[in-house]
Design an enzyme around this catalytic site. Structure first.
Site, PDB file in Angstrom:
ATOM      1  N   GLY A 162       0.799  -1.222   0.000  1.00 32.05           N
ATOM      2  CA  GLY A 162       0.000   0.000   0.000  1.00 32.05           C
ATOM      3  C   GLY A 162       0.828   1.266   0.000  1.00 32.05           C
ATOM      4  O   GLY A 162       0.272   2.359   0.060  1.00 32.05           O
TER       5      GLY A 162
ATOM      6  N   GLU B 247      -5.407  -3.888  -5.089  1.00 25.23           N
ATOM      7  CA  GLU B 247      -4.407  -4.969  -5.095  1.00 25.23           C
ATOM      8  C   GLU B 247      -4.959  -6.198  -4.376  1.00 25.23           C
ATOM      9  O   GLU B 247      -4.802  -7.331  -4.838  1.00 25.23           O
ATOM     10  CB  GLU B 247      -3.118  -4.491  -4.418  1.00 25.23           C
ATOM     11  CG  GLU B 247      -2.377  -3.452  -5.246  1.00 25.23           C
ATOM     12  CD  GLU B 247      -1.191  -2.827  -4.553  1.00 25.23           C
ATOM     13  OE1 GLU B 247      -0.352  -2.258  -5.253  1.00 25.23           O
ATOM     14  OE2 GLU B 247      -1.088  -2.891  -3.325  1.00 25.23           O
TER      15      GLU B 247
HETATM   16  C1  5RP Z   1       1.447  -0.155  -4.010  1.00 23.32           C
HETATM   17  C2  5RP Z   1       2.187  -1.286  -3.408  1.00 23.32           C
HETATM   18  C3  5RP Z   1       3.516  -1.618  -3.992  1.00 23.32           C
HETATM   19  O1  5RP Z   1       3.532  -2.952  -4.363  1.00 23.32           O
HETATM   20  C4  5RP Z   1       4.565  -1.373  -2.959  1.00 23.32           C
HETATM   21  O2  5RP Z   1       4.442  -0.048  -2.469  1.00 23.32           O
HETATM   22  C5  5RP Z   1       5.973  -1.586  -3.527  1.00 23.32           C
HETATM   23  O3  5RP Z   1       6.243  -0.574  -4.453  1.00 23.32           O
HETATM   24  P1  5RP Z   1       7.650  -0.442  -5.170  1.00 23.32           P
HETATM   25  O4  5RP Z   1       7.768  -1.588  -6.122  1.00 23.32           O
HETATM   26  O5  5RP Z   1       7.568   0.904  -5.870  1.00 23.32           O
HETATM   27  O6  5RP Z   1       8.704  -0.450  -4.105  1.00 23.32           O
HETATM   28  O7  5RP Z   1       1.753  -1.940  -2.496  1.00 23.32           O
HETATM   29  O8  5RP Z   1       0.260   0.123  -3.304  1.00 23.32           O
END
Ligand code: 5RP
Length: 228
Positions: A100, A108
């Site tokens: 999140g 998601e």
């Molecule tokens: C978005 C998410 C993403 O999967 C999480 O924040 C990881 O992001 P990133 O790949 O940019 O590190 O939960 O709501």
């Protein structure tokens, strides 16, 4: 064992590419959100003739998929997906995650719940022994935010409404995010079940009931595959 110095961006690209092995030709794929998933979406363009399309977890991923010519289907059009590919903010040794950070946790979780297999793609910095170091995102109905923050305070957490440009960030679903610092989530399944009961909580960013089946972890040694 040989190691290579990869940038974090290169690690994200490595796991994004590796996730293509889990995409089933002829089947719709579930697609998450975030900078790691963006690498996966870019790689998925090479398979666009082999899949009917994707179910997306955010407006941002939808726009990226469409720009690459990958059809995006409504979640209501599918009854089941073979695989969901998404990143995480933290993942523990059981495949339980905090998600999140990109504010897309509700969609998601919906797409993950439609999917038989959750494949998490992440760089090594996301692997933790206990969830809670990353501030826990919780999507809430705005009028319940202050009460939910007080409920987290009773558990030892310090919550705050996430801001963007000085104003509460509004999610794709028209709600707000409370980020909670200072929690140590030792029983993610029980914690997720409990917080889900609180009035005004739309989605808690603990993914324990929808945990990862596999994590493709980007490390200096290359991509490591962890199964749970
Ligand atoms: C978005 C998410 C993403 O999967 C999480 O924040 C990881 O992001 P990133 O790949 O940019 O590190 O939960 O709501």
């Amino acid at each position: 064992m040989s190691t290579t110095t990869y940038t974090q961006d290169e690690l994200k690209a490595l796991v994004g590419q590796a996730a293509l092995h889990y995409v089933v030709p002829g089947e719709i794929v579930g697609v998450g959100t975030g900078s790691t998933v963006n690498k996966f979406i870019d790689a998925l363009a090479s398979m666009r003739e082999q899949i009917p399309g994707a179910v997306s977890s955010s407006e941002a991923s939808t726009a990226r998929l469409k720009a690459l010519g990958i059809p995006v289907l409504d979640a209501n059009e599918v009854s089941s997906l073979s695989v969901y590919i998404d990143g995480a903010d933290e993942i523990d040794g059981n495949g339980y995650m905090i998600k999140g950070g990109g504010a897309a946790l509700t969609r998601e979780k919906i797409v993950a719940s439609l999917s038989k297999r959750f494949v998490c793609i992440a760089d090594e910095s996301k692997k933790v022994p206990v969830l809670g170091g990353f501030p826990l995102p919780v999507e809430v109905i705005p009028m319940a935010a202050a009460r939910i923050i007080r409920q987290f305070a009773a558990l030892g957490g310090e919550g705050a409404v996430r801001l963007k440009d000085g104003q509460p960030l509004v999610t794709d679903n028209g709600q707000v995010i409370v980020d909670v610092r200072g929690l140590k989530i030792t029983d993610p399944l029980a914690f997720e079940s409990e917080v889900n009961q609180w009035p005004g909580v739309v989605t808690v960013g603990v993914f324990a009931h929808q945990k990862a089946a596999v994590c493709l972890l980007g490390t200096p040694r290359g991509v490591e595959t962890l199964s749970y």
